[in-house]
Design a protein around this motif. Structure first.
Motif, PDB file in Angstrom:
ATOM      1  N   LEU A   1       0.858  -1.173   0.000  1.00 14.72           N
ATOM      2  CA  LEU A   1       0.000   0.000   0.000  1.00 14.72           C
ATOM      3  C   LEU A   1       0.899   1.230   0.000  1.00 14.72           C
ATOM      4  O   LEU A   1       1.713   1.415   0.898  1.00 14.72           O
ATOM      5  N   LEU A   2       0.786   2.064  -1.039  1.00 16.91           N
ATOM      6  CA  LEU A   2       1.639   3.233  -1.182  1.00 16.91           C
ATOM      7  C   LEU A   2       1.057   4.428  -0.446  1.00 16.91           C
ATOM      8  O   LEU A   2      -0.139   4.681  -0.495  1.00 16.91           O
ATOM      9  N   SER A   3       1.938   5.163   0.229  1.00 15.16           N
ATOM     10  CA  SER A   3       1.559   6.403   0.891  1.00 15.16           C
ATOM     11  C   SER A   3       2.067   7.566   0.051  1.00 15.16           C
ATOM     12  O   SER A   3       3.139   7.478  -0.548  1.00 15.16           O
ATOM     13  N   PRO A   4       1.332   8.678   0.008  1.00 16.29           N
ATOM     14  CA  PRO A   4       1.812   9.842  -0.749  1.00 16.29           C
ATOM     15  C   PRO A   4       3.119  10.375  -0.169  1.00 16.29           C
ATOM     16  O   PRO A   4       3.419  10.180   1.011  1.00 16.29           O
ATOM     17  N   VAL A   5       3.891  11.054  -1.005  1.00 16.70           N
ATOM     18  CA  VAL A   5       5.171  11.603  -0.564  1.00 16.70           C
ATOM     19  C   VAL A   5       4.942  12.748   0.417  1.00 16.70           C
ATOM     20  O   VAL A   5       3.875  13.346   0.468  1.00 16.70           O
ATOM     21  N   VAL A   6       5.959  13.052   1.197  1.00 16.38           N
ATOM     22  CA  VAL A   6       5.920  14.154   2.151  1.00 16.38           C
ATOM     23  C   VAL A   6       6.646  15.350   1.544  1.00 16.38           C
ATOM     24  O   VAL A   6       7.290  15.235   0.499  1.00 16.38           O
ATOM     25  N   GLU A   7       6.581  16.496   2.177  1.00 14.24           N
ATOM     26  CA  GLU A   7       7.161  17.706   1.594  1.00 14.24           C
ATOM     27  C   GLU A   7       8.677  17.621   1.442  1.00 14.24           C
ATOM     28  O   GLU A   7       9.243  18.279   0.583  1.00 14.24           O
ATOM     29  N   GLN A   8       9.368  16.819   2.261  1.00 15.13           N
ATOM     30  CA  GLN A   8      10.815  16.665   2.119  1.00 15.13           C
ATOM     31  C   GLN A   8      11.187  15.984   0.808  1.00 15.13           C
ATOM     32  O   GLN A   8      12.303  16.100   0.339  1.00 15.13           O
ATOM     33  N   CYS A   9      10.252  15.257   0.204  1.00 16.95           N
ATOM     34  CA  CYS A   9      10.504  14.541  -1.044  1.00 16.95           C
ATOM     35  C   CYS A   9      10.440  15.456  -2.276  1.00 16.95           C
ATOM     36  O   CYS A   9      10.766  15.005  -3.372  1.00 16.95           O
ATOM     37  N   ALA A  10      10.023  16.692  -2.102  1.00 18.97           N
ATOM     38  CA  ALA A  10       9.886  17.610  -3.240  1.00 18.97           C
ATOM     39  C   ALA A  10      11.237  17.776  -3.932  1.00 18.97           C
ATOM     40  O   ALA A  10      12.237  18.088  -3.298  1.00 18.97           O
ATOM     41  N   GLY A  11      11.269  17.517  -5.223  1.00 17.19           N
ATOM     42  CA  GLY A  11      12.493  17.639  -5.999  1.00 17.19           C
ATOM     43  C   GLY A  11      13.243  16.333  -6.193  1.00 17.19           C
ATOM     44  O   GLY A  11      14.242  16.289  -6.910  1.00 17.19           O
ATOM     45  N   CYS A  12      12.801  15.278  -5.573  1.00 17.98           N
ATOM     46  CA  CYS A  12      13.467  13.980  -5.694  1.00 17.98           C
ATOM     47  C   CYS A  12      13.172  13.361  -7.060  1.00 17.98           C
ATOM     48  O   CYS A  12      12.069  13.500  -7.592  1.00 17.98           O
ATOM     49  N   GLY A  13      14.132  12.676  -7.606  1.00 19.68           N
ATOM     50  CA  GLY A  13      13.970  12.035  -8.905  1.00 19.68           C
ATOM     51  C   GLY A  13      13.164  10.753  -8.865  1.00 19.68           C
ATOM     52  O   GLY A  13      12.818  10.200  -9.894  1.00 19.68           O
ATOM     53  N   ARG A  14      12.844  10.267  -7.690  1.00 17.60           N
ATOM     54  CA  ARG A  14      12.089   9.019  -7.552  1.00 17.60           C
ATOM     55  C   ARG A  14      10.593   9.247  -7.389  1.00 17.60           C
ATOM     56  O   ARG A  14       9.830   8.302  -7.298  1.00 17.60           O
ATOM     57  N   VAL A  15      10.158  10.506  -7.342  1.00 22.90           N
ATOM     58  CA  VAL A  15       8.741  10.822  -7.172  1.00 22.90           C
ATOM     59  C   VAL A  15       8.017  10.605  -8.498  1.00 22.90           C
ATOM     60  O   VAL A  15       8.440  11.084  -9.539  1.00 22.90           O
ATOM     61  N   ARG A  16       6.924   9.842  -8.446  1.00 20.42           N
ATOM     62  CA  ARG A  16       6.111   9.559  -9.632  1.00 20.42           C
ATOM     63  C   ARG A  16       4.670   9.958  -9.347  1.00 20.42           C
ATOM     64  O   ARG A  16       4.221   9.909  -8.207  1.00 20.42           O
ATOM     65  N   GLN A  17       3.962  10.339 -10.386  1.00 21.90           N
ATOM     66  CA  GLN A  17       2.572  10.764 -10.229  1.00 21.90           C
ATOM     67  C   GLN A  17       1.640   9.643 -10.676  1.00 21.90           C
ATOM     68  O   GLN A  17       1.870   8.984 -11.689  1.00 21.90           O
ATOM     69  N   PHE A  18       0.580   9.436  -9.888  1.00 21.55           N
ATOM     70  CA  PHE A  18      -0.431   8.441 -10.198  1.00 21.55           C
ATOM     71  C   PHE A  18      -1.758   8.983  -9.694  1.00 21.55           C
ATOM     72  O   PHE A  18      -1.904   9.289  -8.516  1.00 21.55           O
ATOM     73  N   ASP A  19      -2.737   9.106 -10.563  1.00 21.42           N
ATOM     74  CA  ASP A  19      -4.056   9.652 -10.221  1.00 21.42           C
ATOM     75  C   ASP A  19      -3.949  10.996  -9.504  1.00 21.42           C
ATOM     76  O   ASP A  19      -4.551  11.220  -8.460  1.00 21.42           O
ATOM     77  N   GLU A  20      -3.156  11.876 -10.051  1.00 23.12           N
ATOM     78  CA  GLU A  20      -2.967  13.242  -9.548  1.00 23.12           C
ATOM     79  C   GLU A  20      -2.418  13.314  -8.133  1.00 23.12           C
ATOM     80  O   GLU A  20      -2.551  14.315  -7.456  1.00 23.12           O
ATOM     81  N   GLN A  21      -1.786  12.251  -7.663  1.00 19.61           N
ATOM     82  CA  GLN A  21      -1.065  12.242  -6.395  1.00 19.61           C
ATOM     83  C   GLN A  21       0.353  11.801  -6.683  1.00 19.61           C
ATOM     84  O   GLN A  21       0.607  11.093  -7.654  1.00 19.61           O
ATOM     85  N   GLU A  22       1.279  12.199  -5.820  1.00 26.51           N
ATOM     86  CA  GLU A  22       2.681  11.827  -6.009  1.00 26.51           C
ATOM     87  C   GLU A  22       3.074  10.749  -5.002  1.00 26.51           C
ATOM     88  O   GLU A  22       2.751  10.840  -3.818  1.00 26.51           O
ATOM     89  N   PHE A  23       3.810   9.746  -5.526  1.00 26.18           N
ATOM     90  CA  PHE A  23       4.257   8.617  -4.721  1.00 26.18           C
ATOM     91  C   PHE A  23       5.729   8.359  -4.996  1.00 26.18           C
ATOM     92  O   PHE A  23       6.244   8.704  -6.050  1.00 26.18           O
ATOM     93  N   CYS A  24       6.392   7.722  -4.034  1.00 27.66           N
ATOM     94  CA  CYS A  24       7.795   7.348  -4.204  1.00 27.66           C
ATOM     95  C   CYS A  24       7.855   6.024  -4.968  1.00 27.66           C
ATOM     96  O   CYS A  24       7.125   5.079  -4.655  1.00 27.66           O
ATOM     97  N   SER A  25       8.719   5.963  -5.971  1.00 26.47           N
ATOM     98  CA  SER A  25       8.839   4.739  -6.758  1.00 26.47           C
ATOM     99  C   SER A  25       9.750   3.715  -6.086  1.00 26.47           C
ATOM    100  O   SER A  25       9.830   2.577  -6.538  1.00 26.47           O
TER     101      SER A  25
END
Length: 87
Positions: A20-44
């Motif tokens: 079960l994926l949790s949305p990214v937190v604000e510290q993740c902003a700018g990370c290259g591993r962040v992916r978007q799915f259904d208009e939410q951002e998740f860590c890959s």
């Protein structure tokens, strides 16, 4: 290509490979591993980004540079012997 291609939306949330994926937190902003799915951002790389940042820094973060301390101390005797050998 999105790395969240195998993700599926369920009543519990977004599930990928049984996690079960949790949305990214604000510290993740700018990370290259962040992916978007259904208009939410998740860590890959990790299903729960919040727990990765609790220790201070996420070890998967591509946007955070590590601080290097002072250069390693060199033993002057060994350095002189290496110089004498021509290394």
């Amino acid at each position: 290509m999105s790395l969240l291609e195998n993700a599926a939306k369920t009543p519990d949330g977004i599930v990928m490979n049984g996690f079960l994926l949790s949305p990214v937190v604000e510290q993740c902003a700018g990370c290259g591993r962040v992916r978007q799915f259904d208009e939410q951002e998740f860590c890959s790389s990790y299903p729960d980004p919040t727990s990765k940042w609790t220790g201070g820094r996420c070890n998967f973060a591509t946007h955070v540079k590590t601080q290097t301390t002072a250069a390693a101390k060199v033993n002057p005797l060994k350095a002189s012997k290496r110089a004498a050998k021509g290394r």
